[in-house]
Write a protein that holds these residues in place. Structure first.
Motif, PDB file in Angstrom:
ATOM      1  N   GLY A 223       0.860  -1.123   0.075  1.00 44.59           N
ATOM      2  CA  GLY A 223      -0.249  -0.142   0.114  1.00 44.59           C
ATOM      3  C   GLY A 223       0.844   1.220  -0.069  1.00 44.59           C
ATOM      4  N   ALA A 224       1.985   1.194   0.378  1.00 47.60           N
ATOM      5  CA  ALA A 224       2.859   2.323   0.692  1.00 47.60           C
ATOM      6  C   ALA A 224       3.504   2.707  -0.719  1.00 47.60           C
ATOM      7  CB  ALA A 224       4.214   2.064   1.742  1.00 47.60           C
ATOM      8  N   LEU A 225       3.409   1.723  -1.768  1.00 44.30           N
ATOM      9  CA  LEU A 225       3.827   2.193  -3.056  1.00 44.30           C
ATOM     10  C   LEU A 225       2.802   3.134  -3.488  1.00 44.30           C
ATOM     11  CD1 LEU A 225       4.955  -1.289  -4.555  1.00 44.30           C
ATOM     12  CD2 LEU A 225       6.340   0.750  -3.398  1.00 44.30           C
ATOM     13  N   THR A 226       1.909   3.444  -3.045  1.00 44.34           N
ATOM     14  CA  THR A 226       1.041   4.504  -3.711  1.00 44.34           C
ATOM     15  C   THR A 226       1.716   6.049  -3.532  1.00 44.34           C
ATOM     16  OG1 THR A 226      -1.013   3.553  -2.642  1.00 44.34           O
ATOM     17  CG2 THR A 226      -1.215   5.675  -3.403  1.00 44.34           C
ATOM     18  N   VAL A 227       2.679   6.179  -2.650  1.00 42.25           N
ATOM     19  CA  VAL A 227       3.267   7.391  -2.598  1.00 42.25           C
ATOM     20  C   VAL A 227       4.771   7.169  -3.099  1.00 42.25           C
ATOM     21  CG1 VAL A 227       1.396   8.406  -0.921  1.00 42.25           C
ATOM     22  CG2 VAL A 227       3.503   7.133  -0.074  1.00 42.25           C
ATOM     23  N   ALA A 228       5.265   6.039  -3.430  1.00 43.58           N
ATOM     24  CA  ALA A 228       6.376   5.863  -3.835  1.00 43.58           C
ATOM     25  C   ALA A 228       6.824   6.514  -5.157  1.00 43.58           C
ATOM     26  CB  ALA A 228       6.877   4.400  -3.674  1.00 43.58           C
ATOM     27  N   ASP A 229       7.941   7.126  -5.234  1.00 41.91           N
ATOM     28  CA  ASP A 229       8.234   7.726  -6.446  1.00 41.91           C
ATOM     29  C   ASP A 229       9.718   7.775  -6.729  1.00 41.91           C
ATOM     30  OD1 ASP A 229       8.943   9.763  -4.372  1.00 41.91           O
ATOM     31  OD2 ASP A 229       7.714  11.282  -5.516  1.00 41.91           O
ATOM     32  N   GLY A 230      10.530   7.044  -5.693  1.00 38.56           N
ATOM     33  CA  GLY A 230      11.829   7.245  -5.595  1.00 38.56           C
ATOM     34  C   GLY A 230      12.343   5.840  -5.034  1.00 38.56           C
ATOM     35  N   LEU A 231      13.761   5.481  -5.253  1.00 37.55           N
ATOM     36  CA  LEU A 231      14.114   4.326  -4.854  1.00 37.55           C
ATOM     37  C   LEU A 231      14.049   4.029  -3.349  1.00 37.55           C
ATOM     38  CD1 LEU A 231      15.716   1.657  -5.620  1.00 37.55           C
ATOM     39  CD2 LEU A 231      17.714   2.718  -5.544  1.00 37.55           C
ATOM     40  N   PRO A 232      14.791   5.145  -2.471  1.00 39.28           N
ATOM     41  CA  PRO A 232      14.270   4.875  -1.067  1.00 39.28           C
ATOM     42  C   PRO A 232      13.134   4.447  -0.661  1.00 39.28           C
ATOM     43  CG  PRO A 232      15.437   6.797  -1.558  1.00 39.28           C
ATOM     44  CD  PRO A 232      14.983   6.357  -2.964  1.00 39.28           C
ATOM     45  N   LEU A 233      12.181   4.846  -1.113  1.00 36.40           N
ATOM     46  CA  LEU A 233      10.668   4.579  -0.705  1.00 36.40           C
ATOM     47  C   LEU A 233      10.384   3.034  -1.070  1.00 36.40           C
ATOM     48  CD1 LEU A 233       8.385   7.770  -1.079  1.00 36.40           C
ATOM     49  CD2 LEU A 233       9.113   6.671   0.942  1.00 36.40           C
ATOM     50  N   TYR A 234      10.891   2.827  -2.351  1.00 32.62           N
ATOM     51  CA  TYR A 234      10.630   1.431  -2.497  1.00 32.62           C
ATOM     52  C   TYR A 234      11.450   0.242  -2.017  1.00 32.62           C
ATOM     53  CZ  TYR A 234       8.048   2.219  -6.883  1.00 32.62           C
ATOM     54  OH  TYR A 234       7.052   2.647  -7.898  1.00 32.62           O
ATOM     55  N   LEU A 235      12.639   0.752  -1.243  1.00 29.54           N
ATOM     56  CA  LEU A 235      13.442  -0.127  -0.714  1.00 29.54           C
ATOM     57  C   LEU A 235      12.713  -0.273   0.698  1.00 29.54           C
ATOM     58  CD1 LEU A 235      16.840   1.008  -1.422  1.00 29.54           C
ATOM     59  CD2 LEU A 235      16.037  -1.102  -2.413  1.00 29.54           C
ATOM     60  N   GLY A 236      12.291   0.773   1.213  1.00 27.14           N
ATOM     61  CA  GLY A 236      11.674   0.910   2.680  1.00 27.14           C
ATOM     62  C   GLY A 236      10.629  -0.051   2.486  1.00 27.14           C
ATOM     63  N   ALA A 237       9.735   0.042   1.538  1.00 26.92           N
ATOM     64  CA  ALA A 237       8.443  -0.814   1.362  1.00 26.92           C
ATOM     65  C   ALA A 237       8.743  -2.307   1.341  1.00 26.92           C
ATOM     66  CB  ALA A 237       7.557  -0.234   0.171  1.00 26.92           C
ATOM     67  N   ALA A 238       9.901  -2.521   0.575  1.00 24.85           N
ATOM     68  CA  ALA A 238      10.396  -4.002   0.465  1.00 24.85           C
ATOM     69  C   ALA A 238      10.724  -4.635   1.518  1.00 24.85           C
ATOM     70  CB  ALA A 238      11.551  -4.085  -0.620  1.00 24.85           C
ATOM     71  N   VAL A 239      11.428  -3.843   2.484  1.00 19.44           N
ATOM     72  CA  VAL A 239      11.595  -4.322   3.935  1.00 19.44           C
ATOM     73  C   VAL A 239      10.497  -4.745   4.624  1.00 19.44           C
ATOM     74  CG1 VAL A 239      12.576  -3.718   6.266  1.00 19.44           C
ATOM     75  CG2 VAL A 239      13.885  -2.847   4.003  1.00 19.44           C
ATOM     76  N   VAL A 240       9.427  -3.923   4.535  1.00 21.45           N
ATOM     77  CA  VAL A 240       8.116  -4.101   5.413  1.00 21.45           C
ATOM     78  C   VAL A 240       7.483  -5.343   4.824  1.00 21.45           C
ATOM     79  CG1 VAL A 240       5.777  -3.217   5.977  1.00 21.45           C
ATOM     80  CG2 VAL A 240       7.784  -1.854   5.802  1.00 21.45           C
ATOM     81  N   TRP A 241       7.177  -5.510   3.384  1.00 17.99           N
ATOM     82  CA  TRP A 241       6.549  -6.652   2.805  1.00 17.99           C
ATOM     83  C   TRP A 241       7.604  -8.060   3.131  1.00 17.99           C
ATOM     84  CZ3 TRP A 241       7.035  -3.175  -1.626  1.00 17.99           C
ATOM     85  CH2 TRP A 241       8.023  -3.657  -2.821  1.00 17.99           C
ATOM     86  N   THR A 242       8.661  -7.953   2.946  1.00 17.06           N
ATOM     87  CA  THR A 242       9.424  -9.164   3.147  1.00 17.06           C
ATOM     88  C   THR A 242       9.553  -9.607   4.401  1.00 17.06           C
ATOM     89  OG1 THR A 242      10.909  -8.381   1.504  1.00 17.06           O
ATOM     90  CG2 THR A 242      11.834  -9.892   2.862  1.00 17.06           C
ATOM     91  N   VAL A 243       9.449  -8.600   5.547  1.00 14.97           N
ATOM     92  CA  VAL A 243       9.232  -9.210   6.794  1.00 14.97           C
ATOM     93  C   VAL A 243       8.006  -9.782   6.888  1.00 14.97           C
ATOM     94  CG1 VAL A 243       8.941  -8.380   9.366  1.00 14.97           C
ATOM     95  CG2 VAL A 243      10.740  -7.406   7.852  1.00 14.97           C
TER      96      VAL A 243
END
Length: 341
Positions: A223-243
């Motif tokens: 859901g956080a990818l709704t506001v993701a527009d750069g690599l740092p946000l994608y990486l942060g979201a990836a940490v959450v869904w991977t956990v």
């Protein structure tokens, strides 16, 4: 019907032969036929492996066993991706031949070291099926099990976003393919480093609660990818869904094993594993349309699906636990009767 060992041997030997044939095939129609047969061969080992794990691992240790299997699978995927990239640049023929050789090596290990684990005994079914011998029909009419399969399908749809829709979204945000590779690699690294610590972390909690939390984390990450527009946000979201994925793997596999009557473990596993190829079809087919028409709001839909699955686990958990307790009691009675004969 074949047993675990025979199924594993047949699948690995068939896959090795088919991959070797693909190495030297250039006709498109024949490639399509061989690829289809490879898909069939590759679909056979998973239910047999899981059924064998349940056969030999005591119930108290199954969560750790399934966790180790999930860790090994992801470690193998990481190594395979690296080797495949190197081999493909050199020779696709070599890529297929190395794959065939590795599969054949696995078959040799199974032949030498893996005994048959299936014990033939009367099936312990949750309810009698009048006029039918217990089999696939039992799994396909087991409502408690099918609810769990449906919730796992939603989890699989979320998981498939990373390989189907996310790269399209990253491209629309102007990110290069290397950025996508970095996001995927981060997820794999987290699993390889941290997955072995998950069983101790989740052991004190009910499986339905763990699955609700894990699916909720996946919903939050995507859901956080709704506001993701750069690599740092994608990486942060990836940490959450991977956990979330890491927490979900052991209880998901164990619940599936617990719900299956002993004689029908492989059939239940085969139905359960349909969720992943089904999700690999639905996620890109409907996800592409959703991304095209909804844009970034597509991730809100994905997040909502995750929250539905989380709520479903909380609601379905008590009934699953009662079913598992009934199967255990029935197995204990059968064991007691057998020991007195």
């Amino acid at each position: 019907r074949w047993g675990r060992r025979a199924t594993l041997l047949a699948a690995h030997l068939a896959a090795a032969g088919l991959m070797a044939a693909l190495a030297f095939t250039t006709h498109l129609a024949l490639i399509a036929v061989l690829a289809t047969l490879v898909g069939v061969a590759h679909s056979m080992p998973s239910p047999a492996f899981v059924a064998a794990i349940v056969d030999v691992v005591p119930e108290a240790r199954r969560s750790r066993a399934f966790n180790l299997q999930f860790w090994a699978f992801n470690l193998g995927m990481a190594v395979a991706s690296l080797l495949a990239g190197i081999l493909a640049e050199a020779s696709f023929t070599a890529l297929f031949l190395v794959d065939a050789g590795a599969t054949l090596a696995a078959a040799v290990v199974i032949a030498l070291k893996v005994p048959e684990t299936l014990t033939r005994r009367p099936a312990l079914t949750p309810r009698a099926v009048a006029g039918r011998r217990p089999g696939l029909h039992t799994a396909l009419t087991d409502r408690t099990f099918l609810v769990f399969v449906g919730l796992t399908f939603l989890l699989a749809v979320l998981t498939m976003q990373t390989s189907t829709i996310m790269p399209l979204a990253m491209r629309e945000d102007g990110l290069r393919p290397s950025a996508y590779g970095l996001v995927v690699a981060l997820g794999g690294a987290l699993i390889v480093v941290g997955q072995l610590f998950v069983p101790r972390l989740i052991e004190p909690y009910r499986k339905s609660s763990v699955l609700a939390v894990s699916t909720g984390l996946m919903a939050l990450g995507f859901g956080a990818l709704t506001v993701a527009d750069g690599l740092p946000l994608y990486l942060g979201a990836a940490v959450v869904w991977t956990v979330g994925q890491m927490l979900a793997a052991p209880p998901n596999a164990q619940i599936n094993a617990d719900l299956a009557p002993p004689e029908l473990r492989a059939r239940y596993q085969s139905v359960f594993y349909l969720t992943f190829p089904a999700a690999s079809f639905v996620a890109p087919a409907l996800g592409g349309l959703s991304l095209e028409h909804l844009g970034e709001r597509h991730w809100l839909v994905v997040g909502a699906l995750g929250l539905v699955a989380a709520a479903g686990h909380l609601l379905a958990g008590p009934r699953r636990e009662r079913r598992v307790a009934a199967l255990r009691a029935e197995a204990q009675r059968a064991g007691t009767v057998g020991s007195t004969r």
